[in-house]
Motif scaffolding. Structure first.
Motif, short mmCIF file in Angstrom:
data_model
loop_
_atom_site.label_atom_id
_atom_site.label_comp_id
_atom_site.label_asym_id
_atom_site.label_seq_id
_atom_site.Cartn_x
_atom_site.Cartn_y
_atom_site.Cartn_z
N TRP A 245 0.83 -1.20 0.00
CA TRP A 245 0.00 0.00 0.00
C TRP A 245 0.87 1.26 0.00
O TRP A 245 0.51 2.27 -0.60
CB TRP A 245 -0.93 0.01 1.20
N THR B 283 -3.71 4.58 -4.96
CA THR B 283 -4.41 3.92 -3.87
C THR B 283 -5.90 3.83 -4.10
O THR B 283 -6.51 2.75 -3.98
CB THR B 283 -4.13 4.66 -2.55
N ARG C 175 -8.33 0.49 -4.56
CA ARG C 175 -9.42 0.18 -3.63
C ARG C 175 -10.72 -0.05 -4.40
O ARG C 175 -11.50 -0.96 -4.07
CB ARG C 175 -9.58 1.31 -2.61
N GLY D 278 -9.12 -3.88 -3.94
CA GLY D 278 -7.98 -4.03 -3.04
C GLY D 278 -6.88 -4.88 -3.64
O GLY D 278 -6.86 -5.15 -4.85
#
Length: 532
Positions: free
Chosen positions: A435, A444, A448, A452
């Motif tokens: 991450w 990021t 998501r 993920g």
């Protein structure tokens, strides 16, 4: 190992079933042709006598239908099981090929080189020729041989005088196939070479299409480049003529044998009902002749199989044993070379020799116009092009040594159809580190939304800019001491590209970093090496 053995066992079982069905299909075809001729002759003869009232039509008619259904069902079963067996063979072969690549001490010894599309295309053709050789060559050739032996034995029993003309026909086919076998391998090699030359020439002039059109040379250069493809087509035509001659002789073999069997039986005094066995054998020869018409394709498939086997064995044999121990070098703080000769992707020297000095904490920017050779020089530094030597702390580092130390980040990111975690190429790193890398490349939120780290993506799931940022995340996570970045801000906005690159360079400040870029203002804290 257990999986490989299981796959081999499954393939062997499938090939046995395929051979059984193929034999049944050929047997049914021969019996169908012979029985049909016998049935028609028997009906005609029965109609000339009082036997017409008592002739049993039902049994031979039922056998004709049975053999027709058996031939069709066996052929379909053979096709299905044969392709399944070939695919199972592919699994076993892929395991062996990938294992050989993994063991190879020198990747280039396996015939691989970055951006060498012609070599990759040849490799894929070789693998396909090996994959389907058994289906295209070995199995049909063995079945044809079995059918030929059976027909010759039947002819010897029914009409032995027909054997000499049949032998002459077989001799003519054999001589034609021998000529094809003698010239075929050289012709196939010439076809491959001419097509590769054509692809290389077209690829060489495409980047300069605007300049060549402006100079009025585009048409002439393109015609010259496409001439190799025309030459390849002429060579293909020569090969096809040899095949057509063999197929034509094979096609004549069936009628020749049929006429010989009936004629020999007639000359031996057979009349009316006595001719029926000869008719049976004669029409079986016609059915066998139909199968023999593709004999040239079987031979060409065998020629290509043998050539492919030699090509692939040339590098898998070298990697069959354990890889020799590679020298381990300490994490280099600097790399240098004097009189470095730059090279094109095909190994030709380009430009004047130059001196190179690379140091950790001071990234080096390869600058220059498009087509000047920045990417090629980057590959040379990483050991993927040429056999040059660089010096680190007084020790020589060859190409293989530098490949072990380098992480190459190409400008076009390849995205696997797999999870994001797998696509980051960092199996030993924890989720927090993954991450962190995604945050550094501003990816990021997009990840998501994709589900993920375990979300599933493919090449067309991400935009070009997102794929490039994923590529830079891989570079962030790499622990290799030599980091090579090819156009790292490609497909990114100017401001975003410079932000991400600044973070990446700061993160890799203890490593040697070399980047090739058109954006010479991407970072102020670099040593510029301008290529001319």
């Amino acid at each position: 190992m257990n999986r490989t053995l299981s796959a081999r066992h499954d393939a062997a079982r499938l090939w046995r079933l395929t051979a059984l069905l193929a034999g049944a299909a050929l047997g049914c075809a021969l019996l169908l042709a012979g029985l049909s001729a016998w049935f028609l002759g028997s009906v005609a003869l029965a109609g000339l006598s009082a036997a017409a009232a008592s002739f049993n039509f039902h049994v031979p008619a039922a056998l004709v239908r049975l053999f027709a259904l058996g031939r069709t069902a066996s052929r379909y079963g053979e096709r299905l099981l044969g392709h399944q067996a070939a695919l199972t063979d592919q699994t076993v072969r892929r395991i062996g090929l990938f294992a050989a690549m993994a063991r190879a001490p020198d990747v280039r010894a396996a015939g691989w080189q970055l951006a060498d599309q012609a070599r990759l295309a040849d490799y894929l053709d070789d693998v396909e020729d090996l994959d389907f050789a058994r289906l295209r060559a070995r199995l049909p050739a063995r079945l044809l041989a079995c059918g030929l032996v059976g027909s010759l034995l039947a002819t010897a029993a029914v009409s032995p005088l027909a054997l000499p003309p049949i032998a002459l026909g077989l001799g003519a086919v054999a001589l034609s196939l021998r000529a094809l076998d003698r010239r075929g391998p050289a012709l196939c090699d010439v076809i491959r070479s001419e097509r590769r030359q054509g692809a290389q020439r077209v690829g060489a002039i495409l980047p300069s299409v605007v300049a060549l059109q402006a100079e009025g040379q585009w048409r002439a250069r393109l015609t010259e480049a496409l001439g190799s493809f025309s030459a390849a087509d002429e060579t293909v035509r020569t090969l096809r003529r040899l095949q057509a001659r063999s197929d034509a002789l094979a096609a004549l073999l069936g009628p020749l044998a049929a006429l010989s069997v009936v004629g020999a039986a007639w000359c031996a005094g057979a009349r009316l009902h006595e001719l029926l066995p000869a008719l049976f054998v004669a029409f079986s020869w016609t059915a066998l002749g139909e199968s023999a018409q593709g004999v040239s394709r079987m031979l060409v498939a065998a020629i290509r199989r043998d050539a492919a086997g030699r090509q692939i064995a040339g590098w898998t044999a070298a990697a069959a044993g354990p890889a020799p121990a590679r020298r381990h070098h300490a994490r280099p703080e600097a790399l240098s070379a004097r009189g470095w000769q730059r090279r094109t992707p095909d190994g030709r020297p380009i430009g004047a020799p130059l001196d190179i000095a690379l140091a950790a904490g001071r990234p080096t920017l390869l600058a220059g116009p498009s087509g000047i050779g920045k990417t090629s020089l980057l590959k040379q530094i990483g050991g993927w092009l040429g056999d040059d030597v660089m010096v680190s702390a007084g020790a020589d580092l060859g190409a293989a040594d530098r490949r072990a130390l380098a992480m190459v980040c190409p400008h076009d990111a390849a995205v696997l159809t797999d999870t994001i975690r797998t696509n980051l190429f960092a199996p030993g790193r924890d989720d927090a580190a993954l991450w962190e890398a995604l945050a550094a490349v501003e990816l990021t939120e997009r990840i998501r939304r994709a589900g993920g780290l375990d979300g599933w993506i493919a090449q067309d799931t991400l935009s070009l800019g997102e794929a490039q940022r994923l590529n830079l995340a891989r570079a962030w996570l790499s622990e290799k001491p030599l980091l090579l970045l090819d156009e790292p801000t490609e497909h990114l906005g100017q401001a975003q590209g410079r932000r991400i690159l600044a973070r990446l360079l700061d993160h890799a400040r203890e490593r040697i970093v070399v980047l090739a870029s058109h954006d010479t203002d991407a970072s102020a804290h670099v040593t510029r090496l301008v290529l001319r």
